[in-house]
Scaffold this motif. Structure first.
Motif, mmCIF file in Angstrom:
data_model
loop_
_atom_site.group_PDB
_atom_site.id
_atom_site.type_symbol
_atom_site.label_atom_id
_atom_site.label_comp_id
_atom_site.label_asym_id
_atom_site.label_seq_id
_atom_site.Cartn_x
_atom_site.Cartn_y
_atom_site.Cartn_z
ATOM 1 N N LEU A 25 26.129 -53.514 -96.653
ATOM 2 C CA LEU A 25 27.408 -54.154 -96.374
ATOM 3 C C LEU A 25 27.373 -55.687 -96.449
ATOM 4 N N PRO A 26 26.336 -56.371 -95.967
ATOM 5 C CA PRO A 26 26.340 -57.834 -96.131
ATOM 6 C C PRO A 26 26.362 -58.263 -97.597
ATOM 7 N N LEU A 27 25.609 -57.584 -98.436
ATOM 8 C CA LEU A 27 25.612 -57.903 -99.864
ATOM 9 C C LEU A 27 26.966 -57.601 -100.486
ATOM 10 N N ILE A 28 27.545 -56.476 -100.126
ATOM 11 C CA ILE A 28 28.861 -56.101 -100.647
ATOM 12 C C ILE A 28 29.907 -57.130 -100.217
ATOM 13 N N ALA A 29 29.837 -57.579 -98.964
ATOM 14 C CA ALA A 29 30.793 -58.580 -98.475
ATOM 15 C C ALA A 29 30.612 -59.906 -99.208
ATOM 16 N N ALA A 30 29.371 -60.313 -99.420
ATOM 17 C CA ALA A 30 29.125 -61.592 -100.091
ATOM 18 C C ALA A 30 29.565 -61.556 -101.550
ATOM 19 N N VAL A 31 29.228 -60.496 -102.255
ATOM 20 C CA VAL A 31 29.616 -60.395 -103.673
ATOM 21 C C VAL A 31 31.133 -60.296 -103.805
ATOM 22 N N GLY A 32 31.745 -59.517 -102.931
ATOM 23 C CA GLY A 32 33.203 -59.377 -102.985
ATOM 24 C C GLY A 32 33.946 -60.640 -102.614
ATOM 25 N N THR A 33 33.292 -61.544 -101.926
ATOM 26 C CA THR A 33 33.907 -62.831 -101.615
ATOM 27 C C THR A 33 33.649 -63.843 -102.723
ATOM 28 N N VAL A 80 34.788 -49.845 -93.470
ATOM 29 C CA VAL A 80 33.590 -49.056 -93.799
ATOM 30 C C VAL A 80 32.521 -49.246 -92.726
ATOM 31 N N ALA A 81 32.366 -50.470 -92.216
ATOM 32 C CA ALA A 81 31.392 -50.714 -91.152
ATOM 33 C C ALA A 81 31.748 -49.928 -89.894
ATOM 34 N N PHE A 82 33.024 -49.895 -89.548
ATOM 35 C CA PHE A 82 33.473 -49.121 -88.389
ATOM 36 C C PHE A 82 33.180 -47.634 -88.599
ATOM 37 N N GLY A 83 33.443 -47.133 -89.790
ATOM 38 C CA GLY A 83 33.141 -45.728 -90.085
ATOM 39 C C GLY A 83 31.653 -45.444 -89.995
ATOM 40 N N CYS A 84 30.817 -46.367 -90.469
ATOM 41 C CA CYS A 84 29.363 -46.178 -90.368
ATOM 42 C C CYS A 84 28.921 -46.108 -88.918
ATOM 43 N N VAL A 85 29.459 -46.992 -88.078
ATOM 44 C CA VAL A 85 29.090 -46.992 -86.659
ATOM 45 C C VAL A 85 29.519 -45.687 -85.999
ATOM 46 N N VAL A 86 30.706 -45.212 -86.310
ATOM 47 C CA VAL A 86 31.180 -43.947 -85.729
ATOM 48 C C VAL A 86 30.265 -42.796 -86.127
#
Length: 131
Positions: A25-33, A80-86
């Protein structure tokens, strides 16, 4: 105070896609930004400064679209992060918080339970348990 107690014979489920996604997720967030910002940078880099008002409006519109794309992407990453935590919590060991007895577990009731019936089935509290 122990709010949740682990069930004695519960076990964890095997981890799956949720941990793979969580780590990426950090990589996905950085690339998407960075990709929309790169597009915005290219628009301003190849801009003609002597252009008219129409060109300025177009650049401003691209800026708004980039901002919208970034905010949408961030909201999807958070979802997606919330879903992963759940899923991680649900695959963990079993917990029990409160064992509440339900009066109609074996056979459905036709009507509502009266206050007296409910009070007779309620476990004693600290105030009523004075020995």
């Amino acid at each position: 105070m122990n709010w949740l107690k682990k069930l004695p014979n519960s076990r964890r489920a095997a981890s799956g896609l949720e941990w793979t996604l969580w780590r990426k997720l950090p990589l996905i967030a950085a690339v998407g930004t960075l990709l929309p910002l790169l597009v915005l940078g290219l628009v301003y880099l190849f801009n003609d400064p002597a252009a008219g008002a129409a060109q300025a409006r177009w650049e401003q519109m691209v800026g708004y679209m980039v901002l919208g794309a970034i905010l949408f992407h961030w909201s999807m990453v958070v979802t997606v992060a919330f879903g992963c935590v759940v899923v991680m919590i649900m695959k963990g060991p079993g917990y029990v918080a409160d064992g509440l007895w339900v009066s109609h577990t074996d056979r459905p009731r036709d009507g509502m339970e009266s206050v007296e019936e409910a009070a007779s089935r309620r476990p004693p509290t600290e105030a009523t348990r004075r020995d």
